[in-house]
Design a protein around this motif. Sequence first.
Motif, PDB file in Angstrom:
ATOM      1  N   LEU A  52      19.536 -30.640 -80.724  1.00 24.22           N
ATOM      2  CA  LEU A  52      19.026 -31.951 -82.200  1.00 24.22           C
ATOM      3  C   LEU A  52      18.295 -30.597 -83.584  1.00 24.22           C
ATOM      4  O   LEU A  52      18.044 -30.831 -84.298  1.00 24.22           O
ATOM      5  N   ASP A  53      16.485 -30.156 -82.436  1.00 25.27           N
ATOM      6  CA  ASP A  53      15.822 -29.473 -83.327  1.00 25.27           C
ATOM      7  C   ASP A  53      16.346 -28.091 -82.849  1.00 25.27           C
ATOM      8  O   ASP A  53      15.444 -27.030 -82.859  1.00 25.27           O
ATOM      9  N   GLY A  54      17.753 -27.911 -83.157  1.00 28.14           N
ATOM     10  CA  GLY A  54      17.893 -26.252 -83.145  1.00 28.14           C
ATOM     11  C   GLY A  54      17.540 -25.156 -83.914  1.00 28.14           C
ATOM     12  O   GLY A  54      17.208 -24.058 -83.440  1.00 28.14           O
ATOM     13  N   LEU A  55      17.681 -25.705 -84.845  1.00 28.33           N
ATOM     14  CA  LEU A  55      17.768 -24.430 -86.496  1.00 28.33           C
ATOM     15  C   LEU A  55      16.007 -24.694 -86.636  1.00 28.33           C
ATOM     16  O   LEU A  55      16.238 -23.336 -86.577  1.00 28.33           O
ATOM     17  N   GLN A  56      15.509 -25.435 -85.592  1.00 23.09           N
ATOM     18  CA  GLN A  56      13.848 -24.953 -86.501  1.00 23.09           C
ATOM     19  C   GLN A  56      13.284 -24.184 -84.963  1.00 23.09           C
ATOM     20  O   GLN A  56      12.888 -23.824 -84.986  1.00 23.09           O
ATOM     21  N   LYS A  57      13.739 -24.457 -82.954  1.00 27.24           N
ATOM     22  CA  LYS A  57      13.113 -24.017 -82.028  1.00 27.24           C
ATOM     23  C   LYS A  57      13.769 -22.120 -83.200  1.00 27.24           C
ATOM     24  O   LYS A  57      13.607 -21.347 -82.692  1.00 27.24           O
ATOM     25  N   LEU A  58      14.815 -21.997 -83.914  1.00 26.38           N
ATOM     26  CA  LEU A  58      16.140 -21.056 -84.276  1.00 26.38           C
ATOM     27  C   LEU A  58      14.570 -20.125 -85.033  1.00 26.38           C
ATOM     28  O   LEU A  58      14.057 -18.740 -84.401  1.00 26.38           O
ATOM     29  N   VAL A  59      14.407 -20.759 -86.068  1.00 21.10           N
ATOM     30  CA  VAL A  59      12.986 -19.945 -87.123  1.00 21.10           C
ATOM     31  C   VAL A  59      11.698 -19.538 -85.932  1.00 21.10           C
ATOM     32  O   VAL A  59      11.413 -18.703 -85.905  1.00 21.10           O
ATOM     33  N   GLN A  60      11.482 -20.321 -85.921  1.00 27.69           N
ATOM     34  CA  GLN A  60      10.354 -20.378 -84.184  1.00 27.69           C
ATOM     35  C   GLN A  60      10.693 -19.553 -84.296  1.00 27.69           C
ATOM     36  O   GLN A  60       9.319 -18.017 -83.888  1.00 27.69           O
ATOM     37  N   ALA A  61      11.327 -19.421 -83.303  1.00 30.18           N
ATOM     38  CA  ALA A  61      11.442 -18.145 -82.225  1.00 30.18           C
ATOM     39  C   ALA A  61      12.035 -16.313 -83.195  1.00 30.18           C
ATOM     40  O   ALA A  61      11.173 -15.429 -82.916  1.00 30.18           O
ATOM     41  N   LEU A  62      12.340 -16.224 -84.424  1.00 31.25           N
ATOM     42  CA  LEU A  62      12.726 -15.159 -84.908  1.00 31.25           C
ATOM     43  C   LEU A  62      11.085 -15.071 -85.707  1.00 31.25           C
ATOM     44  O   LEU A  62      10.973 -14.001 -86.055  1.00 31.25           O
ATOM     45  N   LEU A  63      10.367 -15.756 -86.133  1.00 30.38           N
ATOM     46  CA  LEU A  63       9.491 -15.684 -86.896  1.00 30.38           C
ATOM     47  C   LEU A  63       8.184 -15.083 -85.722  1.00 30.38           C
ATOM     48  O   LEU A  63       7.614 -13.950 -86.669  1.00 30.38           O
ATOM     49  N   CYS A  64       8.636 -15.202 -84.406  1.00 31.32           N
ATOM     50  CA  CYS A  64       7.892 -14.889 -83.411  1.00 31.32           C
ATOM     51  C   CYS A  64       8.635 -14.037 -82.679  1.00 31.32           C
ATOM     52  O   CYS A  64       7.191 -12.801 -82.333  1.00 31.32           O
ATOM     53  N   GLU A  65       9.458 -13.894 -82.439  1.00 33.03           N
ATOM     54  CA  GLU A  65      10.145 -12.185 -81.943  1.00 33.03           C
ATOM     55  C   GLU A  65      10.419 -11.394 -82.399  1.00 33.03           C
ATOM     56  O   GLU A  65      12.049 -10.163 -82.043  1.00 33.03           O
ATOM     57  N   THR A  66      10.653 -11.412 -83.887  1.00 34.42           N
ATOM     58  CA  THR A  66      10.923 -10.234 -85.162  1.00 34.42           C
ATOM     59  C   THR A  66      10.212 -10.220 -85.776  1.00 34.42           C
ATOM     60  O   THR A  66       9.250 -10.851 -86.287  1.00 34.42           O
ATOM     61  N   ASP A  67      10.030  -8.719 -85.893  1.00 38.75           N
ATOM     62  CA  ASP A  67       9.378  -8.773 -86.995  1.00 38.75           C
ATOM     63  C   ASP A  67       9.505  -8.506 -88.899  1.00 38.75           C
ATOM     64  O   ASP A  67       9.722  -7.707 -90.061  1.00 38.75           O
ATOM     65  N   VAL A  68      10.854  -8.806 -89.028  1.00 42.51           N
ATOM     66  CA  VAL A  68      11.514  -9.497 -90.342  1.00 42.51           C
ATOM     67  C   VAL A  68      10.760  -9.746 -91.320  1.00 42.51           C
ATOM     68  O   VAL A  68      10.220 -10.817 -91.545  1.00 42.51           O
ATOM     69  N   PRO A  69      11.024  -8.973 -92.594  1.00 39.86           N
ATOM     70  CA  PRO A  69       9.317  -9.214 -93.386  1.00 39.86           C
ATOM     71  C   PRO A  69       9.755 -10.575 -94.228  1.00 39.86           C
ATOM     72  O   PRO A  69       8.868 -11.154 -94.150  1.00 39.86           O
ATOM     73  N   ARG A  70      10.880 -10.690 -94.649  1.00 36.80           N
ATOM     74  CA  ARG A  70      11.132 -12.346 -95.114  1.00 36.80           C
ATOM     75  C   ARG A  70      12.395 -12.413 -94.829  1.00 36.80           C
ATOM     76  O   ARG A  70      13.032 -11.935 -93.983  1.00 36.80           O
ATOM     77  N   LEU A  71      12.498 -14.151 -94.114  1.00 35.06           N
ATOM     78  CA  LEU A  71      13.758 -14.704 -93.404  1.00 35.06           C
ATOM     79  C   LEU A  71      13.892 -15.657 -95.155  1.00 35.06           C
ATOM     80  O   LEU A  71      13.166 -16.793 -95.014  1.00 35.06           O
ATOM     81  N   ARG A  72      14.846 -16.086 -94.959  1.00 33.72           N
ATOM     82  CA  ARG A  72      15.895 -17.309 -96.119  1.00 33.72           C
ATOM     83  C   ARG A  72      16.725 -18.162 -95.042  1.00 33.72           C
ATOM     84  O   ARG A  72      17.703 -17.741 -94.582  1.00 33.72           O
ATOM     85  N   LEU A  73      16.220 -19.260 -95.559  1.00 36.57           N
ATOM     86  CA  LEU A  73      17.563 -20.492 -94.649  1.00 36.57           C
ATOM     87  C   LEU A  73      18.763 -20.842 -95.612  1.00 36.57           C
ATOM     88  O   LEU A  73      18.650 -21.248 -97.198  1.00 36.57           O
ATOM     89  N   SER A  74      20.361 -20.183 -95.791  1.00 41.57           N
ATOM     90  CA  SER A  74      21.148 -20.510 -96.978  1.00 41.57           C
ATOM     91  C   SER A  74      21.000 -22.481 -96.906  1.00 41.57           C
ATOM     92  O   SER A  74      20.123 -23.098 -96.638  1.00 41.57           O
ATOM     93  N   SER A  75      21.900 -22.629 -97.369  1.00 48.75           N
ATOM     94  CA  SER A  75      22.433 -24.239 -97.686  1.00 48.75           C
ATOM     95  C   SER A  75      21.894 -25.250 -96.216  1.00 48.75           C
ATOM     96  O   SER A  75      22.848 -24.741 -95.137  1.00 48.75           O
TER      97      SER A  75
END
Length: 461
Positions: free
Chosen positions: A205-228
């Motif tokens: 149930l916390d899948g999206l939160q865990k995904l965003v945390q992983a992306l911020l930790c494991e990638t160097d993407v300068p900007r991350l945005r969530l759609s609807s």
Amino acid sequence: RGYTPRMRVRLVSLGCRLNSGEIDALARDFSAVGHCVVASGEDADLMVLNTCAVTHRAGAESRRLIRRLRREYPQAALVVTGCYAQLSAHTARALGADLVVGNQYKDALPQILHEAGILPSPEPLPYESLVGVGSTVRTRAFLKVQDGCNNSCTFCVVTLARGSARSRAQCDVIADVNKLVSLGYQEVVLCGVHLGAYGHDHGRLDGLQKLVQALLCETDVPRLRLSSLEPWDLQPSFFGLWQDVRLLPHLHLPLQSGCDSVLRRMGRRTTCTSFRALLRSARSAIPDLAISTDVMVGFPGESDVEVAQSLEFVRSMEFAQMHIFRYSRRIGTLAADMPGHVPEDVAKHRSSRLHELDRCMQSRFRQRFVGRKAFDFGSVGAQVPLEIYFNKEVDRLYVTTADPGMFHIFDISNGVESPSLITSLPTAGGSHHCLLYTYDAADERSSEDLGGRRNIKKKKG
């Protein structure tokens, strides 16, 4: 690199950000196996149209594009996919499609076309040959991480077209984001039909939160945005993610109506009280947050009293921007058989009242930033920090100030704190000056050009 692309492929899309993300991914997939993706007006051997069916107008536009592409490219193979193709495959074939591919198969389109004899055998190119592709065209990439929906909104046909909710593996999403960063993209937008349900099909149930945390930790993407994001999928703890400044302070939270009785008929799993509490939590956790929303008018049975209640609630929410649309009857949905369908002229009048309110709220939101440096644009192309200036007469605003020899045009339709570079152009004589542009989103009916061209109009003075 001495490699001749075997087929010229034109990709056309209309509709939502998810459709844009799918067509962008197909562009990379076709390029990766040696084919050349071409823009509007260029010769093509293969055309792929990603259709939309969310409203009757979207369906009509899909049919128009099928006919037009068939007429303009009579010798090319025409492949039609997307929601309209899923729901009206026979019509798509009758209008000229050589092959209709369902939504569940579109991600494997290059292989499917090979098996159908339309494409030569795929032969992957070396990955390094793709590095830098697209970086001079766009800085923002839309990435599908989820598809399908298990909600039962009575007006929505998307569940019929997209099927049940399903999520991509987190490791695959991380790999894709790292690849996009290496290709030069500065921003990645996570997309899905029901993005907030990411991971729910795997019991997380916390899948999206865990995904965003992983992306911020494991990638160097300068900007991350969530759609609807549906409001019922979010808990106050979710907003703690924005402590990382790379997660852009913008949320799109569809409301649909500001009247509880209409929300119940719509099958929406929220109330005005819970929606208000959610926005209060989000704004207290995320400074200068831009919140946009969807609002529907003319839903079956909608009375003047309900409209007034909805308008008052929407006004109190102080959205940064609204997407306003009139109810569209879609066969197969529960709302299609409800009594009390609202006459078109009444729905148009209600829509115009909301649009007037939207213009006022957008202006008030922008005024909060007048005189402030809202963002350091150095990470998106400019070499010096830039100040933002506003003209109160402009609805949708694009502002640029020039460093020597260049000026930069930024899209700030999602809030001035969340800009995206549109283009950089040389200045006349290399002088410092400020230019002001407006952009009318209504003029962009479909994204037929992978170059992401927009209708930008220069304002005098």
